[in-house]
Design an enzyme around this catalytic site. Structure first.
Site, short mmCIF file in Angstrom:
data_model
loop_
_atom_site.label_atom_id
_atom_site.label_comp_id
_atom_site.label_asym_id
_atom_site.label_seq_id
_atom_site.Cartn_x
_atom_site.Cartn_y
_atom_site.Cartn_z
N ARG A 46 0.86 -1.19 0.00
CA ARG A 46 0.00 0.00 0.00
C ARG A 46 0.89 1.24 0.00
O ARG A 46 2.10 1.14 0.19
CB ARG A 46 -0.92 -0.01 1.23
CG ARG A 46 -0.13 -0.33 2.51
CD ARG A 46 -0.65 0.32 3.72
NE ARG A 46 -0.55 1.76 3.65
CZ ARG A 46 0.58 2.46 3.83
NH1 ARG A 46 1.74 1.85 4.07
NH2 ARG A 46 0.57 3.77 3.74
N GLY A 47 0.25 2.42 -0.16
CA GLY A 47 1.02 3.66 -0.29
C GLY A 47 1.32 3.89 -1.76
O GLY A 47 1.73 2.95 -2.47
N ALA A 48 1.11 5.13 -2.22
CA ALA A 48 1.12 5.39 -3.67
C ALA A 48 2.41 4.94 -4.37
O ALA A 48 2.35 4.19 -5.36
CB ALA A 48 0.84 6.87 -3.92
N GLN A 190 -2.93 2.72 9.87
CA GLN A 190 -1.59 2.77 9.29
C GLN A 190 -0.64 3.61 10.15
O GLN A 190 0.56 3.36 10.19
CB GLN A 190 -1.64 3.37 7.87
CG GLN A 190 -2.27 2.47 6.82
CD GLN A 190 -3.75 2.75 6.65
OE1 GLN A 190 -4.43 3.17 7.59
NE2 GLN A 190 -4.26 2.52 5.45
N ASP A 231 -1.83 10.58 -2.58
CA ASP A 231 -2.14 9.51 -3.53
C ASP A 231 -2.29 10.04 -4.94
O ASP A 231 -2.08 9.32 -5.91
CB ASP A 231 -3.39 8.76 -3.07
CG ASP A 231 -3.04 7.92 -1.86
OD1 ASP A 231 -3.07 8.46 -0.74
OD2 ASP A 231 -2.66 6.75 -2.05
O1 MRU Z 1 -4.80 3.27 1.90
P1 MRU Z 1 -3.32 3.46 1.90
O2 MRU Z 1 -2.66 2.95 3.14
O3 MRU Z 1 -2.67 2.93 0.64
O4 MRU Z 1 -3.13 5.04 1.89
C1 MRU Z 1 -1.84 5.56 1.81
C2 MRU Z 1 -1.81 7.04 1.92
O5 MRU Z 1 -2.81 7.71 1.98
C3 MRU Z 1 -0.46 7.68 1.86
O6 MRU Z 1 -0.46 8.87 2.61
C4 MRU Z 1 -0.11 8.01 0.41
O7 MRU Z 1 -0.24 6.88 -0.41
C5 MRU Z 1 1.27 8.54 0.29
S1 MRU Z 1 2.45 7.28 0.61
C6 MRU Z 1 4.01 7.84 0.46
#
Ligand code: MRU
Length: 344
Positions: A46-48, A190, A231
């Protein structure tokens, strides 16, 4: 070597299973595109930026299992499943498309491109850490700072180091961090599960807060800066990030605390004009009505569960990417679509 969230090791895709942290550090090795899509949907990865790298390697896997020239239907189905596994983080679809565009029946082509995507995110994280820490010190003075953050934006959300948490790590390495203040980040926690785990590993002082304490604590002056990831950053600077980011921005604006978005260029999307055009993932009621396996609401309770929100650019002090700092507070803007290609 530092832990890599997503990598290609000995001919296999290897991912940290983030659903098991902070209790267990277990690596997953998805052998099929279906396994990887499931891992993405349940947030094992997960995370962009990490989604972009995982998607890139997913196409490399698809090219091996369904060679695009000899099995175009199988390849196209795999690519579609990957690019739509989660809708909000632009990195996923963008990197899937990038690798699919060069894939051929020679699987080494797609794999080489996926390695490039990984390496670009590695160097982007380092650059954002430096640019972001410089900006924080310029805005807050040279003394050490207290930094509030939401969700997880560290190495776990990228390959190593990350975005907003990478800036916090750089501040810590410079001796310029008093403490980090992560929000727990309901419903999937998270912040409490992953960000505290990463802060502990980097030896950075931190105190966890519940999401609903953030605005009050900002008004009390407990933080000098708020740093978040993204994201998707729309062409006008509106930013989609984990649910709660918009409220945090309102609290920061009210308290006069700088609110900084840290995201690589791979998350800036000139094709999305504004926040209103960003698809927000709905993750359903179950995550709201339970913590882990334990129900916290009567069976059958209805719930609303947007995984992300959009912070309007007017509430954002600055965007830090791996290549630039855009000071929205000083009237600067992202390059309009069609002019200089910000992805270079
Ligand atoms: O649902 P997730 O855990 O994938 O959400 C992640 C986020 O919102 C992060 O802040 C975003 O992806 C930036 S990660 C460097």
């Amino acid at each position: 070597m530092p832990l890599r969230t997503v990598d290609w090791v000995d001919g296999k895709l290897v991912l940290v299973d983030q659903t098991l942290l902070p209790h267990e550090l277990v690596m997953l090795e998805p052998a099929t595109v279906r396994d990887l899509v499931d891992a993405i949907r349940r947030l094992s990865v997960r995370g962009a930026p990490a989604l972009g790298v995982a998607g890139a390697y997913g196409v490399a896997l698809a090219a091996r299992l369904h060679p695009p020239v000899s099995d175009p239907a199988g390849f196209d189905t795999a690519v579609k499943a990957l690019r739509t596994a989660r809708p909000t983080a632009v990195n996923l679809a963008r990197m899937v498309d990038r690798v699919a565009a060069v894939a051929s029946d020679d699987p080494s082509r797609a794999l080489a491109e996926a390695h490039l995507v990984r390496d670009e995110e590695l160097s982007a994280s380092k650059a954002m850490g430096e640019l972001g820490a410089d900006l924080v010190q310029a805005l807050c003075g040279d003394g050490p700072v207290r930094a509030m953050t939401i969700c997880n934006t560290g190495g776990l959300a990228s390959v190593e180091r990350g975005t907003a948490l990478g800036v916090i790590q750089t501040l810590h390495e410079r001796g310029s961090l008093i403490e980090a203040i992560p929000l727990e980040t309901r419903p999937l926690l998270q912040g409490s599960r992953l960000t505290t785990w990463e802060l502990e590993r980097m030896g950075a002082p931190h105190r966890l807060i519940v999401d609903s304490a953030a605005s009050y604590l900002l008004a009390q002056g407990v933080a000098d800066v708020v740093l978040i990831g993204a994201d998707r950053v729309a062409a006008n600077g509106d930013t989609a990030n984990k649910i709660g980011s918009f409220g945090l921005a309102l609290g920061a604006a009210d308290a006069g605390v700088p609110f900084i978005v840290v995201a690589p260029e791979s998350t800036v999307d000139p094709a999305t004009p504004s926040g209103a055009d960003i698809e927000i993932e709905d993750r359903g009621a179950a995550e709201v009505c339970a913590v882990g396996d334990r129900a916290i609401a009567p069976a059958g309770t209805a719930a609303i569960n947007p995984a992300f929100d959009v912070t309007p650019v007017r509430l954002i002090t600055a965007l830090v990417t791996n290549r630039r700092v855009v000071r929205f507070d000083l009237g600067e803007a992202l390059a309009p679509p069609g002019s200089e290609n910000p992805l270079g």
